[in-house]
Scaffold this active site. Structure first.
Site, PDB file in Angstrom:
ATOM      1  N   ARG A   1      10.280 -24.924 -24.173  1.00 39.82           N
ATOM      2  CA  ARG A   1       9.205 -25.918 -24.005  1.00 39.82           C
ATOM      3  C   ARG A   1       7.860 -25.240 -23.756  1.00 39.82           C
ATOM      4  O   ARG A   1       7.000 -25.173 -24.624  1.00 39.82           O
ATOM      5  CB  ARG A   1       9.567 -26.864 -22.853  1.00 39.82           C
ATOM      6  CG  ARG A   1       8.789 -28.189 -22.858  1.00 39.82           C
ATOM      7  CD  ARG A   1       7.395 -28.107 -22.315  1.00 39.82           C
ATOM      8  NE  ARG A   1       7.317 -27.656 -20.926  1.00 39.82           N
ATOM      9  CZ  ARG A   1       6.175 -27.410 -20.306  1.00 39.82           C
ATOM     10  NH1 ARG A   1       5.013 -27.548 -20.936  1.00 39.82           N
ATOM     11  NH2 ARG A   1       6.166 -26.983 -19.052  1.00 39.82           N
ATOM     12  N   ASP A   2       7.678 -24.676 -22.589  1.00 34.61           N
ATOM     13  CA  ASP A   2       6.400 -24.079 -22.225  1.00 34.61           C
ATOM     14  C   ASP A   2       6.083 -22.867 -23.095  1.00 34.61           C
ATOM     15  O   ASP A   2       4.924 -22.597 -23.415  1.00 34.61           O
ATOM     16  CB  ASP A   2       6.446 -23.671 -20.744  1.00 34.61           C
ATOM     17  CG  ASP A   2       5.070 -23.411 -20.161  1.00 34.61           C
ATOM     18  OD1 ASP A   2       4.076 -23.782 -20.798  1.00 34.61           O
ATOM     19  OD2 ASP A   2       4.998 -22.843 -19.059  1.00 34.61           O
TER      20      ASP A   2
ATOM     21  N   HIS B   1       6.359 -20.475 -10.222  1.00 33.30           N
ATOM     22  CA  HIS B   1       6.100 -20.430 -11.670  1.00 33.30           C
ATOM     23  C   HIS B   1       4.827 -19.598 -11.846  1.00 33.30           C
ATOM     24  O   HIS B   1       3.722 -20.104 -11.686  1.00 33.30           O
ATOM     25  CB  HIS B   1       5.916 -21.857 -12.207  1.00 33.30           C
ATOM     26  CG  HIS B   1       5.651 -21.926 -13.683  1.00 33.30           C
ATOM     27  ND1 HIS B   1       6.497 -22.584 -14.549  1.00 33.30           N
ATOM     28  CD2 HIS B   1       4.640 -21.443 -14.451  1.00 33.30           C
ATOM     29  CE1 HIS B   1       6.016 -22.507 -15.778  1.00 33.30           C
ATOM     30  NE2 HIS B   1       4.877 -21.815 -15.739  1.00 33.30           N
TER      31      HIS B   1
ATOM     32  N   HIS C   1       2.281 -16.870 -13.908  1.00 33.48           N
ATOM     33  CA  HIS C   1       1.817 -16.309 -15.171  1.00 33.48           C
ATOM     34  C   HIS C   1       1.322 -14.889 -14.926  1.00 33.48           C
ATOM     35  O   HIS C   1       0.914 -14.546 -13.814  1.00 33.48           O
ATOM     36  CB  HIS C   1       0.714 -17.184 -15.763  1.00 33.48           C
ATOM     37  CG  HIS C   1       1.228 -18.438 -16.396  1.00 33.48           C
ATOM     38  ND1 HIS C   1       0.697 -18.981 -17.538  1.00 33.48           N
ATOM     39  CD2 HIS C   1       2.251 -19.264 -16.049  1.00 33.48           C
ATOM     40  CE1 HIS C   1       1.348 -20.085 -17.867  1.00 33.48           C
ATOM     41  NE2 HIS C   1       2.304 -20.276 -16.969  1.00 33.48           N
TER      42      HIS C   1
ATOM     43  N   CYS D   1      -1.822 -18.073 -22.194  1.00 33.36           N
ATOM     44  CA  CYS D   1      -2.656 -18.679 -21.152  1.00 33.36           C
ATOM     45  C   CYS D   1      -3.898 -19.237 -21.834  1.00 33.36           C
ATOM     46  O   CYS D   1      -4.761 -18.479 -22.265  1.00 33.36           O
ATOM     47  CB  CYS D   1      -3.043 -17.631 -20.111  1.00 33.36           C
ATOM     48  SG  CYS D   1      -4.087 -18.280 -18.798  1.00 33.36           S
TER      49      CYS D   1
ATOM     50  N   ASN E   1       3.323 -16.816 -19.446  1.00 38.15           N
ATOM     51  CA  ASN E   1       4.490 -16.805 -18.572  1.00 38.15           C
ATOM     52  C   ASN E   1       5.066 -15.402 -18.385  1.00 38.15           C
ATOM     53  O   ASN E   1       5.132 -14.614 -19.324  1.00 38.15           O
ATOM     54  CB  ASN E   1       5.594 -17.682 -19.170  1.00 38.15           C
ATOM     55  CG  ASN E   1       5.213 -19.139 -19.201  1.00 38.15           C
ATOM     56  OD1 ASN E   1       5.050 -19.766 -18.161  1.00 38.15           O
ATOM     57  ND2 ASN E   1       5.073 -19.697 -20.397  1.00 38.15           N
TER      58      ASN E   1
END
Length: 311
Positions: free
Chosen positions: A19-20, A211, A213, A244, A253
């Site tokens: 997804r991300d 979470h 980055h 990003c 990520n």
């Protein structure tokens, strides 16, 4: 001040690459390749996979095939398959797809909320109330995700009290787990510990994840800081997929392989096979036609290859 005295014995890793990791890819990834990625992650032992997003295809074309993807996925018992659901239409699709968990989201920055969805933080969270009520009524797990907890592209530093305010609102909606996200990857270890200290004065550690980055190369350091604070749930994306959008040319990520290598080195159990995980990252990198951004993944596969050739 709330501090953890020892590292957790086991952590839960949530892989968000389907997804991300893929949502901002300009080239459309086929249903077959998405399903293959999800299956590889399941075989590697990921206990929670953020598989799809039920958002408007107008805004995120890459996620338009969420229902088809989930209909093609062969579910592994015990794995939580999650979907991002921005509204009731998305929730209804998630329910039709048989998702185990739906994810709602908000920001800790008013500037970010206004720029992205043209409403205040309070208004944005309140919009999710029907989704939350429906999920609770249907017995579907509800997770909340808070962006910009350590910095905002529009406002800069974010006060921990604002993060706690959004946590309160999500708890009120019934979220059983809440993600603390460094959306633009500007956070440092001291900031991470400070934010979690604020949260853990009021809530149990077990309900929160990290979470992070890797925009400024701080993700692993921040994960260690979160571990030391008592966090035992972390998000990653195989091969470091996901850019990003607020830092041009920067990574997004943190790679799931890098997290798992860290955890195993610390003697922390993940239940994940690093070789199968690294192979998943390598496979999707080939599909996308780009180098694998996971340093641990590349190094691990090279080491495995060297070991086999020497035998």
């Amino acid at each position: 001040m709330s501090t953890a005295t020892q590292l957790p014995e086991r952590v839960k890793i949530v892989d968000v690459s389907p997804r991300d990791g893929l949502q901002n890819e300009k080239q459309l990834v086929s249903v077959t390749d998405k399903v293959s990625l999800i299956h590889r992650l399941a075989r590697a032992g990921l206990p929670n996979i953020e598989a799809v997003s039920f958002v408007s295809p107008k805004w995120v074309p890459q996620m338009a095939d969420g229902l088809a993807v989930m209909q093609a996925v062969e579910r592994t018992p015990g794995i939580i398959y999650s979907a991002l659901t921005p509204n009731m239409r998305g929730y209804e699709s998630a329910r039709e797809a048989g998702m185990d968990e739906v994810v709602i989201f908000g920001a800790a920055s008013e500037g970010f909320s206004q720029k992205n969805i043209n409403c205040s933080i309070a208004e944005s969270i309140e919009r999710f109330r029907p989704v939350a009520q429906a999920a609770l009524a249907d017995g579907i797990r509800l997770r909340g995700s808070i962006s910009c907890c350590l910095g905002c592209p529009y406002e800069g530093a974010v006060d921990p009290s604002r993060v706690l305010d959004v946590v309160d609102r999500m708890m009120d909606l019934g979220c059983v787990e809440i993600d603390i996200a460094d959306t633009i990857g500007v956070g440092t270890a001291h900031q991470v510990k400070t934010v979690y200290e604020w949260i853990f004065r009021r809530y149990e550690r077990e309900r929160f994840s990290g979470h992070f980055h890797d925009t400024y190369g701080q993700a692993i350091a921040n994960i260690v800081a979160a571990l030391e604070s008592g966090v035992a749930i972390f998000h990653g994306s195989v091969a470091g997929l996901g850019g990003c959008p607020y830092a041009r040319g920067a990574t997004g990520n943190v790679a799931t392989e890098d997290i798992v290598f860290l955890m195993h080195g610390l003697g922390i159990t993940t239940g994940i096979d690093l070789t199968l995980l690294a192979e998943a990252g390598e496979a999707i990198s080939r599909v996308l036609g780009r180098p694998n951004a996971s340093r641990a993944g590349r190094a691990w596969l090279a080491r495995q290859a060297a070991t086999h050739s020497a035998q």
